[in-house]
Write an enzyme that holds these catalytic residues in place. Structure first.
Site, mmCIF file in Angstrom:
data_model
loop_
_atom_site.group_PDB
_atom_site.id
_atom_site.type_symbol
_atom_site.label_atom_id
_atom_site.label_comp_id
_atom_site.label_asym_id
_atom_site.label_seq_id
_atom_site.Cartn_x
_atom_site.Cartn_y
_atom_site.Cartn_z
ATOM 1 N N ASP A 86 -8.398 31.181 10.467
ATOM 2 C CA ASP A 86 -8.857 29.969 11.131
ATOM 3 C C ASP A 86 -7.711 28.949 11.180
ATOM 4 O OD1 ASP A 86 -10.440 28.048 12.303
ATOM 5 O OD2 ASP A 86 -11.320 27.370 10.427
ATOM 6 N N GLU A 144 -10.605 32.017 17.935
ATOM 7 C CA GLU A 144 -11.099 31.157 16.866
ATOM 8 C C GLU A 144 -11.375 31.974 15.620
ATOM 9 O OE1 GLU A 144 -11.309 28.619 14.999
ATOM 10 O OE2 GLU A 144 -11.855 27.277 16.636
ATOM 11 N N HIS A 185 -5.905 27.008 18.029
ATOM 12 C CA HIS A 185 -5.463 25.772 17.373
ATOM 13 C C HIS A 185 -4.605 26.103 16.165
ATOM 14 C CE1 HIS A 185 -8.269 25.848 13.866
ATOM 15 N NE2 HIS A 185 -9.085 26.456 14.705
ATOM 16 N N GLU A 233 -8.191 20.635 15.980
ATOM 17 C CA GLU A 233 -9.511 21.216 16.229
ATOM 18 C C GLU A 233 -10.441 21.065 15.041
ATOM 19 O OE1 GLU A 233 -12.609 24.405 16.144
ATOM 20 O OE2 GLU A 233 -10.976 24.020 14.725
ATOM 21 N N GLU A 234 -9.904 21.177 13.838
ATOM 22 C CA GLU A 234 -10.746 21.299 12.655
ATOM 23 C C GLU A 234 -11.623 20.080 12.408
ATOM 24 O OE1 GLU A 234 -11.514 23.726 11.041
ATOM 25 O OE2 GLU A 234 -9.945 25.207 11.243
ATOM 26 N N HIS A 278 -12.550 28.341 5.188
ATOM 27 C CA HIS A 278 -12.141 26.983 4.793
ATOM 28 C C HIS A 278 -11.805 26.880 3.312
ATOM 29 C CE1 HIS A 278 -13.909 24.592 8.444
ATOM 30 N NE2 HIS A 278 -12.959 25.457 8.779
#
Length: 1072
Positions: A197, A257, A185, A231-232, A330
C-alpha cells in the site's frame, strides 16, 4: 454387478464426497497460494521483475507519509527512475514546459510533468471535529497542494504537439480519442512501510512506463502514468489531478492500490462491462462483481482514488488492489519481508495486459456523449452494467447485466409454467404420483382406494432446512457472543464448524425421516422445495437487477437454473413408472389371487383374520423386494402361501394346476357388500360343507349362502394368476424398490440422481466456495477497525448453506460415516473456537495510536483506540503507563464496539520542532504553532465580518483550522479556488478546514467570512482552534510513545495510526 451410479448409499456417499473434496481442496489451495512469479527476470520484452523488486525495496526502507522527510526522498528517487527508464529505452522525451518538438520535426514520445503547481480546495463532508476538539457534526473542507508526477506516453493516433494546452491550435480537434490513466500513490501511512500500500502499485506503474516506451511498444492511444502523493489521508493526490491540464482528456483508468499486504490483486470494483472486457483475459484473473456492488451499496466504506476518478471526473475504469491479510495493512508488517514477487507479478501482469487493451481500443467504446450529460465530466461514451467472476483464478466469466435480467425474468415466468405443464402431462398419463395419495380403478370401483405413497415425505425438506439453519446460525451467534474475534485468526476453523453442523443436522433429520417412513418421492420433493425457495429469492434478485443495477445475485440465477433442470428430471423420470390405475389394479388382482390361494388351501377364514386391501398395499409398498419365483409348497395356516412375497404373488398357486376345483374365498373384499356369516355359524357348517358337496355347491368353493361375497372363476382365478405371473416377470425386468419404498418405485431409473447432482453440484460448489472464501478474506480481520463483528459469521453462514444445498436432495442416502465424522469435527472446532485466544503473531490485533498535546499548557495524553477488552492489556505492557490512570470512552470516529483509552503521556514527550529540545518544560511547545488572526468588516456591509488568519507550524506540512462558528465563505491565498465537482459550498458554512502544504514550515493564509458579528458575543464565536499534525517517526526518539509501543506491545498486537497525525498539537486563537 452393482450399478456404480445407482441411488444407493454406497455410490451416493462415494460420488458426493469425492466431488466435494475434488473441488474444495483446490479452491482452498488457490485461495491461499499466490501464482508463482516467472523464474526469469524479464518475462517479456520491456518488463524486468528483478528491477521492479529492487525499486520496491528502495522506496519502502522507511515510513513515507506525505508529511515526512523520506516522502520527499522517495519522490526524488521516482523522478530519477523515470528519467533512467526513458534513457535506457532510447525514448525521446521532454519535461513539461520544454519544446515538445525534437529532431526530424517529430513530437516527443514522452512528456514528464513534475507537478508542483496543482492545488485543490473542496468540501469533504461532515465530521465531529478532531480527537480533542469534538463538536456537533460540522462540514469539513480541505486545501491541498499536490506533488504528483505524471508521465504522458504519446499514442500512435494522438495529436501532435502540446495539444493539451488551452490555446493550442484553437478550433482543431484535441485528442478526441482520449487517454488511459495508470495511477498509483507513492505515499504510505505513518506506521507502515507501504510495500503493498502502495509500493507494488508504484513499481508496477514504473514497469508499465518501461514497457510502453520500449521500442516497438508504442500504444495506439496515449497513456498517462501518474504517481500521486497524499492518497492515504484523504485521496488528496487524486483531487489535485483535477487541476491538471491532462485530466479532461483521460477517458479510462487503471487504479493500482493495496488494502491488504500481499496475496493476489483483486478487481476491487469496476465501472462497467466494457472496462472489464479489457481485464478479462489476464493470465490470472481474480474478482467478482459482488465486491463492486458491495462498494456501491455502502457495505464497504474503504476509499481509494477510484472514488474521485469516477464520481468527480466521470472516468471509466478498474480498481485493482491487494486486499488481504488485513491484519498487516497499515502496520510495520506491510514490508517486502511479508509479501512476495508472486504478488508483484500478479498485479504487474494484469496491469500491462489491461492497459494494452485500454490503449489499443481505437473504436468508439470509450468515446462519445455521456448518457447522463453531466457537466464537468469527460465525454467517454455510453457504458453498460456487467456481471463478472473468475473460476479457479484461471478463467473469467463476463456478460451483461441486461442479459442476466432477461434470463432471470425468463426463469421466473417460464420455469413454473414448464413444471405445471409437465404435471398436467403426468396427470393425463395417470402418472402424477407426487400429489396423489390413493387411487381407485375403474375395473373395481367398489374396492377400497389403493394407497400409492404420494405426499409421503413432502414436508421433510423445509423442516430439515429449518433445523439445520437454526443450529448453524446458533453457532454463529454463539461465537459472536462468547469469542467474536476468533475468526480473526481462525477463519477456516469457523468455516469447518458451520459446514459440519449444517451437514450433520440436515442429514440427521432427512435420514431419520426416511428411515421411519421411506419414500421414493423424497428426492423429488426436495428438488421441488429447492425450486420454490430459489424462485422466491430470484424475485428479489431480479428486482435488484432492474431497479438498482445490482449484479451480485448471479449465484442465485445459476442456482435456480440448475434447480429447475434437476426438478425437471424428477418429474420426467415418473414417465418410467406404470400408470397409477395399472399399479392399483395389479395390487387389487394380487389381493384377489391371494384370497383364492388362501381359501384353496386353508378353507374359509374369518374375515377379521384377513388384512384389508389398504393394509396389503401398504405392506407391499414397504416390504423388501421379492426373490425369484419358486414352486409352491403346501402352506400352513400361519404362513403366507408359497410363491408370494409382500402380499404379491410371484408364482402360480397350486390351485391353478389342481385337477380338483378349489373353494372360492369367502372373506369379503373391502368396499364390497358382504353377506358372509359369522365366525360361529361358519365353524358349525364348515365340516359339513367340506365333507359333502351338492349340486348347489359353487364351482369354486363356498356355499349358496355366500354368493354375494365371492368372485367368479373368471375374475379370481384366471385374472389373478395372469397378473401375478406378469408381475413377477415385470419385477425381474425393471428392478427392485429400495428399502421399503413404494413398490412402483422399482421402475424409476436408479441413475437419474447422478445427473441431477452433476447439475446442482460442481458449478454451484465452485461459485459458493470461492466466493464465500473471497468475501470472508475481505472482512474477517476488519473487526479491529470498528466493523460489525457479526459480519464475517453471517457471510460464512450464508455460503455454508449455499455450499451444502446441492447435496440436500440426496443426503438421506449418505451413509452414517461422513455425518458422524463431521459431528466429531464440529464438537472439536466448536470447543476450539470458544476457548482459543483470537490473535497471534501472524494475525495481530490492530490498535490505533495517537498522542495529543495542548501546546499552550503542555498537557500531554497518549491514547490507544480499539476494543477495550484488548486495549487495556496492551497499555498495561507499556512502561510509561505504569501506575497511571487509564480512562476509556466510546470512539466517535469508529464503530460502536470501539473505545479510546488514554493516559498521561508526560513520561514520553515528543520532540516535534526542527531542533531537539532538552528538558521540555511545560511551555516548550508554545512556539510550535504561530497564529495571527485579524478581523475586518466590509465597507457598507456591517452584517458581514471577514478575518485573515495566518498559520505557521514548525516541522510539519499539515494543520487543521476549526471555527467555533462555521464560516459562510472561505478562500486560501494562492489557492485555485473552490472546486464544485466535489460539492457546492455548504449553505450552513464550513466548521473545519484541513490545510496541506507541499513544503515544511510554510505559512497558510486563510480568508474567512461570517454573517452577522455585530456584538461582542458574536465576535467571540468567531474564534477557533488550530490543530497541527506531526507524522514522521523514522528517527528514533522523535515520538518516544510510538517507539515504546513498537517495542513493548505483546507479540499478538500491532500499532497503526489513528488519524492524519501521530501527534496532534492544538492551540486556541482569538480573532482581534
Amino acid at each position: 454387478m452393482i450399478n456404480p451410479i445407482s441411488f444407493r448409499p454406497g455410490p451416493v456417499t462415494f460420488w458426493t464426497t469425492l466431488i466435494y473434496l475434488a473441488l474444495l481442496i483446490p479452491i482452498v489451495i488457490i485461495n491461499e497460494k499466490t501464482p508463482a512469479a516467472p523464474k526469469t527476470a524479464e518475462p517479456f520484452k520491456g518488463v524486468n521483475l528483478t528491477e521492479a523488486w529492487l525499486d520496491l525495496t528502495t522506496i519502502t526502507r522507511a515510513y513515507h507519509p506525505y508529511n515526512s522527510k523520506f516522502n520527499e526522498e522517495v519522490r526524488r528517487y521516482l523522478l530519477e527512475k523515470v528519467e533512467t527508464i526513458l534513457e535506457e529505452n532510447g525514448a525521446s522525451w521532454v519535461s513539461d514546459g520544454q519544446m515538445t518538438t525534437v529532431k526530424d520535426g517529430k513530437s516527443a514520445a514522452v512528456t514528464v510533468f513534475d507537478d508542483n503547481v496543482s492545488n485543490s480546495t473542496f468540501v469533504m463532508g461532515k465530521s465531529n471535529g478532531t480527537t480533542f476538539t469534538r463538536t456537533d457534526s460540522i462540514n469539513n473542507a480541505a486545501y491541498f497542494e499536490g506533488t504528483n508526477i505524471l508521465v504522458y506516453i504519446r499514442g500512435k493516433e494522438d495529436d501532435e504537439g502540446e495539444w493539451w494546452e488551452a490555446d493550442y491550435a484553437h478550433g482543431m480537434r484535441r485528442n478526441a480519442k482520449g487517454l488511459t490513466l495508470v495511477n498509483a500513490h507513492y505515499d504510505s501511512v505513518s506506521t507502515g512501510f507501504g510495500a503493498t500500500d502502495d509500493g507494488m502499485g508504484v513499481v508496477t506503474a514504473l514497469q508499465v512506463l518501461k514497457y510502453f516506451t520500449a521500442p516497438g511498444h508504442q500504444p495506439q492511444r496515449g497513456i498517462v502514468v501518474m504517481l500521486n502523493n497524499g492518497e492515504e489521508d484523504w485521496l488528496y493526490g487524486a483531487h489535485a489531478l483535477g487541476q491538471h491540464k491532462l485530466n479532461p482528456f483521460i477517458h479510462t483508468f487503471l487504479n493500482l492500490e493495496g488494502a491488504g499486504a500481499g496475496g493476489r490483486a483483486i478487481v476491487f470494483r469496476a465501472t462497467d462491462r466494457e472496462v472489464m472486457a479489457a481485464y478479462a483475459r489476464t493470465s490470472h484473473p481474480f474478482g467478482t462483481v459482488i465486491a463492486s456492488d458491495a462498494f456501491g451499496l455502502g457495505f464497504i466504506s474503504s476509499g481509494t482514488d477510484y472514488s474521485v476518478l469516477v464520481d468527480a471526473y466521470g472516468q471509466r475504469g478498474i480498481d485493482l488492489a491487494f486486499f488481504k491479510p488485513r491484519a498487516r495493512y497499515h502496520t510495520n508488517q506491510d514490508d517486502t519481508r511479508h509479501t512476495s514477487k508472486g504478488s508483484l507479478w500478479h498485479m504487474l501482469s494484469a496491469a500491462i495486459h489491461t492497459t494494452k487493451q485500454f490503449s489499443g481500443d481505437t473504436g468508439n467504446t470509450f468515446i462519445g456523449q455521456r448518457p447522463d450529460k453531466a457537466h464537468g465530466k469527460v465525454a467517454n461514451g455510453r457504458s453498460s452494467n456487467g456481471v463478472w467472476f473468475d473460476l479457479f483464478g484461471k478463467s473469467f466469466v463476463l456478460f451483461g447485466l441486461r442479459g442476466m435480467f432477461a434470463w432471470s425474468l425468463t426463469l421466473l415466468i417460464a420455469t413454473p409454467l414448464v413444471l405445471v405443464g409437465i404435471t398436467w402431462l403426468l396427470r393425463n398419463l395417470d402418472k402424477d404420483y407426487f400429489f396423489t395419495s390413493t387411487v381407485k380403478t375403474k375395473e373395481h370401483p367398489e374396492y377400497e382406494a389403493v394407497p400409492i405413497g404420494g405426499w409421503k415425505g413432502f414436508f421433510r425438506f423445509p423442516f430439515a432446512l429449518g433445523v439445520a439453519v437454526f443450529f448453524t446460525i446458533s453457532s454463529a451467534l454463539l461465537m459472536n457472543k462468547v469469542n467474536p474475534l476468533i475468526v480473526y485468526s481462525s477463519r477456516y476453523s469457523v468455516w469447518v464448524m458451520m459446514v459440519s453442523i449444517f451437514y450433520f443436522s440436515f442429514w440427521m433429520i432427512m435420514r431419520g425421516a426416511n428411515f421411519v417412513r421411506p419414500s421414493a418421492l423424497h428426492r423429488g420433493y426436495a428438488n421441488l422445495w429447492l425450486f420454490v425457495f430459489g424462485w422466491i429469492v430470484l424475485v428479489a434478485v431480479t428486482a435488484l437487477e432492474d431497479r438498482r443495477r445490482i449484479a451480485a445475485g448471479y449465484i442465485f440465477v445459476f442456482l435456480e437454473s440448475a434447480i429447475f433442470l434437476s426438478c425437471l428430471i424428477s418429474f420426467v423420470e415418473l414417465l418410467a413408472v406404470p400408470r397409477k390405475s395399472s399399479y392399483a389394479l395389479q395390487v387389487q388382482e394380487d389381493y384377489d389371487g391371494q384370497e383364492h390361494d388362501h381359501n384353496g388351501y386353508q378353507g374359509f377364514r374369518d374375515s377379521t383374520d384377513e388384512p384389508s386391501l389398504r393394509a396389503r398395499a401398504e405392506s407391499s409398498a414397504s416390504a423388501a423386494s421379492p426373490p425369484s419365483p419358486t414352486v409352491a409348497q403346501e402352506p400352513s395356516k400361519s404362513k403366507a402361501p408359497a410363491g408370494t412375497t409382500n402380499g404379491l404373488s410371484t408364482a402360480p398357486s397350486v390351485a391353478a394346476h389342481s385337477s380338483q376345483p378349489q373353494p372360492a374365498p369367502t372373506t369379503p373384499i373391502p368396499g364390497r357388500s358382504s353377506g358372509a356369516p359369522s365366525t360361529a355359524s361358519r365353524d358349525e357348517n364348515e365340516s359339513e360343507d367340506d365333507d359333502e358337496p351338492t349340486e348347489r355347491t359353487p364351482l369354486v368353493g363356498g356355499n349358496g349362502t355366500n354368493d354375494r361375497g365371492r368372485t367368479t372363476f373368471a375374475t379370481t382365478y384366471r385374472r389373478s394368476i395372469t397378473a401375478l405371473v406378469h408381475g413377477a416377470r415385470k419385477m425381474e425386468e425393471d428392478g427392485e424398490p429400495y428399502d421399503h419404498e413404494q413398490e412402483w418405485s422399482g421402475h424409476l431409473p436408479s441413475w437419474a440422481w447422478f445427473f441431477q447432482f452433476l447439475l446442482l453440484g460442481p458449478f454451484m460448489i465452485i461459485l459458493a466456495a470461492q466466493t464465500g472464501l473471497m468475501l470472508t478474506d475481505a472482512v474477517y480481520q476488519t473487526g479491529s477497525d470498528g466493523s460489525k463483528l457479526i459480519t464475517p459469521y453471517l457471510i460464512i453462514f450464508v455460503f455454508t448453506v449455499l455450499l451444502i444445498l446441492p447435496l440436500t436432495p440426496f443426503i438421506h442416502r449418505v451413509t452414517h460415516h461422513i455425518p458422524v465424522f463431521l459431528l466429531v469435527v464440529f464438537i472439536v472446532t466448536l470447543t476450539y473456537n470458544l476457548i482459543a485466544f483470537p490473535f497471534s503473531a501472524n494475525n495481530r490485533y490492530k490498535t490505533f495510536f495517537g498522542q495529543y498535546i495542548d501546546v499552550a499548557t503542555g498537557d500531554n495524553k497518549v491514547c490507544y483506540t480499539g476494543i477495550e477488552e484488548y486495549v487495556r492489556p496492551i497499555i498495561a505492557e507499556l512502561p510509561s503507563a505504569s501506575g497511571r490512570e487509564v480512562t476509556c470512552g466510546k470512539s466517535l470516529r469508529r464503530g460502536s464496539t470501539i473505545s479510546t483509552c488514554c493516559f498521561d503521556g508526560s513520561a514520553v514527550p515528543p520532540k516535534l520542532g526542527s531542533e531537539d529540545d532538552n528538558g521540555l518544560p511545560e511551555d516548550s511547545y508554545a512556539d510550535l504553532i504561530t497564529i495571527n488572526a485579524t478581523r475586518s468588516t466590509k465597507r457598507g456591509d456591517s452584517s458581514r465580518t471577514t478575518a485573515r488568519i495566518e498559520i505557521t507550524a514548525d516541522n510539519t506540512k499539515s494543520c487543521f483550522l476549526q471555527f467555533k462558528k462555521p464560516v459562510s465563505a472561505l478562500a486560501i491565498e494562492n489557492g485555485s479556488g473552490w472546486d464544485d465537482r466535489f460539492g457546492q459550498y455548504p449553505e450552513d458554512g464550513v466548521g473545519l478546514v484541513r490545510l496541506w502544504h507541499r513544503e515544511f514550515g510554510k505559512t497558510w493564509v486563510v480568508n474567512a467570512e461570517w454573517k452577522g458579528s455585530e456584538t461582542r458575543k458574536e465576535y467571540d464565536e468567531n474564534d477557533g482552534t488550530v490543530i497541527c499534525m506531526w507524522s514522521d517517526a523514522n528517527t528514533p526518539g522523535t515520538i518516544p510513545a510510538l517507539d515504546e509501543a513498537l517495542q513493548f506491545v505483546p507479540s499478538w498486537a500491532a500499532v497503526t495510526k489513528f488519524s492524519e497525525g501521530l501527534v496532534e498539537g492544538r492551540k486556541a486563537f482569538k480573532i482581534v
